[in-house]
Motif scaffolding. Structure first.
Motif, PDB file in Angstrom:
ATOM      1  N   LEU A 185      -2.159   1.076 -11.795  1.00 44.85           N
ATOM      2  CA  LEU A 185      -1.202   0.872 -12.872  1.00 44.85           C
ATOM      3  C   LEU A 185      -1.494   1.810 -14.039  1.00 44.85           C
ATOM      4  CD1 LEU A 185      -0.848  -3.028 -13.019  1.00 44.85           C
ATOM      5  CD2 LEU A 185       0.250  -1.376 -11.496  1.00 44.85           C
ATOM      6  N   GLY A 186      -0.441   2.382 -14.601  1.00 47.06           N
ATOM      7  CA  GLY A 186      -0.590   3.285 -15.735  1.00 47.06           C
ATOM      8  C   GLY A 186       0.396   2.944 -16.835  1.00 47.06           C
ATOM      9  N   PRO A 187       0.158   3.430 -18.053  1.00 46.97           N
ATOM     10  CA  PRO A 187       1.015   3.090 -19.196  1.00 46.97           C
ATOM     11  C   PRO A 187       2.470   3.520 -19.008  1.00 46.97           C
ATOM     12  CG  PRO A 187      -1.031   4.109 -19.924  1.00 46.97           C
ATOM     13  CD  PRO A 187      -0.976   4.271 -18.438  1.00 46.97           C
ATOM     14  N   GLU A 188       2.679   4.740 -18.554  1.00 49.26           N
ATOM     15  CA  GLU A 188       4.042   5.250 -18.405  1.00 49.26           C
ATOM     16  C   GLU A 188       4.609   4.996 -17.014  1.00 49.26           C
ATOM     17  OE1 GLU A 188       5.565   6.298 -21.035  1.00 49.26           O
ATOM     18  OE2 GLU A 188       3.717   6.084 -22.209  1.00 49.26           O
ATOM     19  N   GLN A 189       3.793   5.210 -16.009  1.00 48.44           N
ATOM     20  CA  GLN A 189       4.198   4.953 -14.637  1.00 48.44           C
ATOM     21  C   GLN A 189       2.992   4.556 -13.807  1.00 48.44           C
ATOM     22  OE1 GLN A 189       5.972   8.683 -13.389  1.00 48.44           O
ATOM     23  NE2 GLN A 189       4.010   9.611 -12.899  1.00 48.44           N
ATOM     24  N   SER A 190       3.251   3.810 -12.767  1.00 46.62           N
ATOM     25  CA  SER A 190       2.192   3.364 -11.873  1.00 46.62           C
ATOM     26  C   SER A 190       2.390   4.025 -10.524  1.00 46.62           C
ATOM     27  CB  SER A 190       2.225   1.835 -11.735  1.00 46.62           C
ATOM     28  OG  SER A 190       2.112   1.218 -13.008  1.00 46.62           O
ATOM     29  N   HIS A 191       1.390   3.862  -9.641  1.00 44.83           N
ATOM     30  CA  HIS A 191       1.463   4.509  -8.340  1.00 44.83           C
ATOM     31  C   HIS A 191       1.039   3.560  -7.221  1.00 44.83           C
ATOM     32  CE1 HIS A 191       1.117   8.054 -11.070  1.00 44.83           C
ATOM     33  NE2 HIS A 191       2.028   8.533 -10.238  1.00 44.83           N
ATOM     34  N   LEU A 192       1.652   3.766  -6.083  1.00 45.43           N
ATOM     35  CA  LEU A 192       1.296   3.052  -4.858  1.00 45.43           C
ATOM     36  C   LEU A 192       1.070   4.072  -3.766  1.00 45.43           C
ATOM     37  CD1 LEU A 192       1.216   0.799  -2.658  1.00 45.43           C
ATOM     38  CD2 LEU A 192       3.728   0.832  -2.698  1.00 45.43           C
ATOM     39  N   TRP A 193      -0.109   3.989  -3.141  1.00 46.61           N
ATOM     40  CA  TRP A 193      -0.362   4.757  -1.928  1.00 46.61           C
ATOM     41  C   TRP A 193      -0.233   3.794  -0.747  1.00 46.61           C
ATOM     42  CZ3 TRP A 193      -2.659   5.987  -6.460  1.00 46.61           C
ATOM     43  CH2 TRP A 193      -2.775   7.337  -6.821  1.00 46.61           C
ATOM     44  N   ALA A 194       0.700   4.061   0.141  1.00 40.32           N
ATOM     45  CA  ALA A 194       0.843   3.269   1.362  1.00 40.32           C
ATOM     46  C   ALA A 194       0.217   4.062   2.499  1.00 40.32           C
ATOM     47  CB  ALA A 194       2.310   2.995   1.661  1.00 40.32           C
ATOM     48  N   VAL A 195      -0.737   3.442   3.181  1.00 42.75           N
ATOM     49  CA  VAL A 195      -1.519   4.144   4.202  1.00 42.75           C
ATOM     50  C   VAL A 195      -1.394   3.404   5.524  1.00 42.75           C
ATOM     51  CG1 VAL A 195      -3.795   5.037   4.823  1.00 42.75           C
ATOM     52  CG2 VAL A 195      -3.169   4.815   2.402  1.00 42.75           C
ATOM     53  N   THR A 196      -1.044   4.144   6.554  1.00 39.92           N
ATOM     54  CA  THR A 196      -1.061   3.613   7.916  1.00 39.92           C
ATOM     55  C   THR A 196      -1.925   4.535   8.767  1.00 39.92           C
ATOM     56  OG1 THR A 196       0.879   4.866   8.655  1.00 39.92           O
ATOM     57  CG2 THR A 196       1.281   2.723   7.602  1.00 39.92           C
ATOM     58  N   ALA A 197      -2.041   4.224  10.045  1.00 42.10           N
ATOM     59  CA  ALA A 197      -2.870   5.041  10.933  1.00 42.10           C
ATOM     60  C   ALA A 197      -2.385   6.478  11.009  1.00 42.10           C
ATOM     61  CB  ALA A 197      -2.892   4.416  12.323  1.00 42.10           C
ATOM     62  N   ASN A 198      -1.088   6.699  10.795  1.00 41.42           N
ATOM     63  CA  ASN A 198      -0.513   8.031  11.006  1.00 41.42           C
ATOM     64  C   ASN A 198       0.037   8.681   9.752  1.00 41.42           C
ATOM     65  OD1 ASN A 198      -0.866   7.840  13.918  1.00 41.42           O
ATOM     66  ND2 ASN A 198       0.854   6.397  13.891  1.00 41.42           N
ATOM     67  N   ARG A 199      -0.002   7.966   8.635  1.00 42.08           N
ATOM     68  CA  ARG A 199       0.706   8.493   7.469  1.00 42.08           C
ATOM     69  C   ARG A 199       0.136   7.937   6.175  1.00 42.08           C
ATOM     70  NH1 ARG A 199       7.277   7.807   7.000  1.00 42.08           N
ATOM     71  NH2 ARG A 199       7.623   9.028   5.109  1.00 42.08           N
ATOM     72  N   THR A 200       0.133   8.786   5.144  1.00 47.50           N
ATOM     73  CA  THR A 200      -0.171   8.347   3.780  1.00 47.50           C
ATOM     74  C   THR A 200       0.964   8.816   2.891  1.00 47.50           C
ATOM     75  OG1 THR A 200      -2.563   8.504   4.131  1.00 47.50           O
ATOM     76  CG2 THR A 200      -1.788   8.467   1.862  1.00 47.50           C
ATOM     77  N   GLN A 201       1.563   7.890   2.160  1.00 46.31           N
ATOM     78  CA  GLN A 201       2.700   8.249   1.318  1.00 46.31           C
ATOM     79  C   GLN A 201       2.513   7.677  -0.075  1.00 46.31           C
ATOM     80  OE1 GLN A 201       6.452   7.702   3.243  1.00 46.31           O
ATOM     81  NE2 GLN A 201       7.660   8.226   1.432  1.00 46.31           N
ATOM     82  N   LEU A 202       2.833   8.490  -1.070  1.00 52.23           N
ATOM     83  CA  LEU A 202       2.695   8.110  -2.468  1.00 52.23           C
ATOM     84  C   LEU A 202       4.054   7.718  -3.033  1.00 52.23           C
ATOM     85  CD1 LEU A 202       1.071   7.997  -5.172  1.00 52.23           C
ATOM     86  CD2 LEU A 202       1.626  10.425  -5.454  1.00 52.23           C
ATOM     87  N   PHE A 203       4.079   6.606  -3.762  1.00 46.52           N
ATOM     88  CA  PHE A 203       5.297   6.142  -4.415  1.00 46.52           C
ATOM     89  C   PHE A 203       5.027   5.951  -5.905  1.00 46.52           C
ATOM     90  CE2 PHE A 203       5.289   4.597  -0.059  1.00 46.52           C
ATOM     91  CZ  PHE A 203       6.550   4.982   0.406  1.00 46.52           C
TER      92      PHE A 203
END
Length: 512
Positions: A185-203
């Motif tokens: 979590l951040g003041p202006e925007q937060s981030h989520l890293w979703a990780v699976t066996a085959n993929r990592t994606q940032l939101f």
């Protein structure tokens, strides 16, 4: 910070004049540091660089040095000099870590990371801006669960990870056959890293204030015994849209999910969020809360030892002095839990036997399951003073409490510790550690999994939930699937127990 630079300069100039009379180099350096910050905003960054460097060279104070180093890193980042920025960011982190390493007291180490959180976050933001999202994830993960991990390693409870600083997120997801959701979590925007066996994606997610407001509203809805799955436009649905929906395509129904939360999210049970406006997320997935990806990478290599006994069951204590209400259903819970085990494989301490000293005397490291059915207290001021409330042994004040600071002194190897008590998860969130309370100390003592409550437990519902939990465990299900099945039994009942107030308090934490 407010952009009132002329006023700020007037105060800064006055501070410099006062500092010149000081014999403390840190006082002088701090005044220069403020001048350097103003120079960054008002004049040239060349002037700012020179002023900041002179302050850095002058002060021996590690807190100020780390702050100056982080500021210099931002300066080089703004100049589009990423290699120089990287050097200064790494320097600031090392300065902070050198200071933290000298703090020996556990309670102080817990608080210490609050001073370094911003440094790690700033460096992570820099890595994101330079298109290195995996490096940012591994950096942030390196900052999580440090005090918890140090306790486990010190006790010799954990095999060393190949690289304790870094874990390969996709390899961990693959080994666990699970999806990992890592939040920052951040003041202006937060981030989520979703990780699976085959993929990592940032939101990219909303800023922490917006998320905190939704979490607060959702918790209020639950405490009012609402049923968010039947409430159009609920905070539970909004939280799902903000926190889970972006990554939903990576998490098919039936998945195992490990949540690594941050900030206000440490007090949120993600199972209670409402998917597609109609059902609780627990109906789709099995959720476990974890402290870091690095910890999960080590956890997966650790196999519980063969324990001598199955169950240590402590609860249904005699009423202690004070404002602790009777627990009429604790005896029922004790009776229903113990019926799942053979008498010669369990130790049951109830009523007058359920005293604080009985825990250590029972050799808790010999048991596969440890279960408490009693009141619990959570201290915000001093989380290691959180306690399980047991039977009094005398009229001495507090002699009926099994304190967190004492629990952590006794290594265990339990597959599962269940704290069927109010606020077992704790009420104080520490940067990098999450909620610290009874659950945290059992994890630090070596438990492989802990079930604990985020809020006040409904006494009448606990025996039903725990009876079903142990039915599922004895049928061979792992703790995450067993707890989920027990909760679903309540959700799908026609009784009032389908509401999150009655099942959502309990959360599963992954441990050693």
């Amino acid at each position: 910070e407010q952009g009132q630079y002329d006023t700020a300069k007037r105060y800064s100039d006055a501070a410099v004049l006062v500092a010149q009379k000081s014999k403390d180099n840190t006082v002088i350096a701090y005044a220069r540091f403020l001048v350097g910050l103003l120079s960054l905003r008002q004049t040239s960054d060349k002037d700012a660089n020179d002023i900041l460097m002179s302050a850095w060279q002058l002060t021996p104070d590690p807190d100020l040095r780390a702050e100056i180093e982080s500021t210099l890193a931002k300066l080089y980042s703004d100049r589009q000099q990423p290699e120089q920025a990287k050097i200064w960011y790494q320097r600031s982190i090392q300065t902070f870590e050198d200071k933290r390493s000298r703090v020996k007291d556990v309670a102080l180490r817990l608080a210490a990371f609050g001073y370094g959180e911003a440094i790690y976050r700033d460096y992570a933001d820099f890595l994101l801006k330079t298109n290195k999202p995996i490096d940012a994830l591994q950096l942030l993960d390196r900052s999580r669960s440090r005090t918890l991990e140090e306790g486990l390693d010190f006790a010799g409870k954990q095999p060393a990870a190949p690289d304790k600083a870094v874990a390969n997120p996709r390899a961990v997801a693959r080994n666990l056959h699970a999806a990992l959701l890592f939040y920052s979590l951040g003041p202006e925007q937060s981030h989520l890293w979703a990780v699976t066996a085959n993929r990592t994606q940032l939101f990219t997610l909303p800023g922490q204030k917006a998320i905190q407001a939704l979490v607060k509203k959702h918790q209020a809805d639950i405490q009012q015994s609402s049923d968010p799955a039947r409430m159009p436009g609920s905070a539970a649905a909004s939280l799902y849209e903000a926190l889970i929906k972006p990554a939903a395509a990576l998490i098919p129904a039936g998945s195992k999910v490990f949540i690594i939360p941050d900030g206000a999210l440490t007090g949120l049970n993600f199972e209670t969020l409402v998917a597609d406006g109609s059902r609780y997320w627990i109906e789709d997935v099995a959720v476990t809360t974890a402290s870091s990806i690095r910890r999960l990478s080590v956890s997966n290599t650790a196999t519980p030892k063969k324990t001598a006994k199955d169950l240590l069951l402590i609860g249904d204590p005699l009423p202690p002095p004070g404002d602790f209400a009777p627990l009429p259903d604790a005896a029922t819970e004790i009776r229903q839990v113990r019926q799942h085990f053979q008498p010669d494989s369990e130790v049951v301490l109830a009523q007058a036997q359920a005293i604080p000293t009985a825990y250590a005397a029972s050799s808790p490291g010999e048991f596969r399951y440890i279960h408490f059915a009693a009141h619990g207290t959570a201290s915000r001021l001093s989380p290691l003073d959180s306690a399980v409330v047991l039977s009094p042994t005398s009229k001495e004040l507090g002699d009926f409490q099994l304190y967190a600071r004492d629990i952590v002194q006794h290594p265990i190897d339990a597959t599962l510790v269940t704290i069927s008590a109010c606020y077992g998860s704790g009420v104080r969130n520490y940067a990098g550690e999450g909620l610290v309370g009874l659950a945290w100390v059992f994890l630090r003592a070596g438990a492989h999994n802990v079930i604990a409550a985020l809020w006040q437990v409904a006494d009448s519902a606990s025996p039903l939930l725990m009876d079903q939990l142990y039915t599922e465990l004895q049928a061979g299900k792992p703790p995450d699937e067993a707890l989920r099945a027990a909760k679903l039994a309540l959700i799908h009942s026609s009784r009032i127990y389908r509401k999150p107030l009655f099942w959502g308090a309990f959360q599963l934490y992954a441990g050693a």
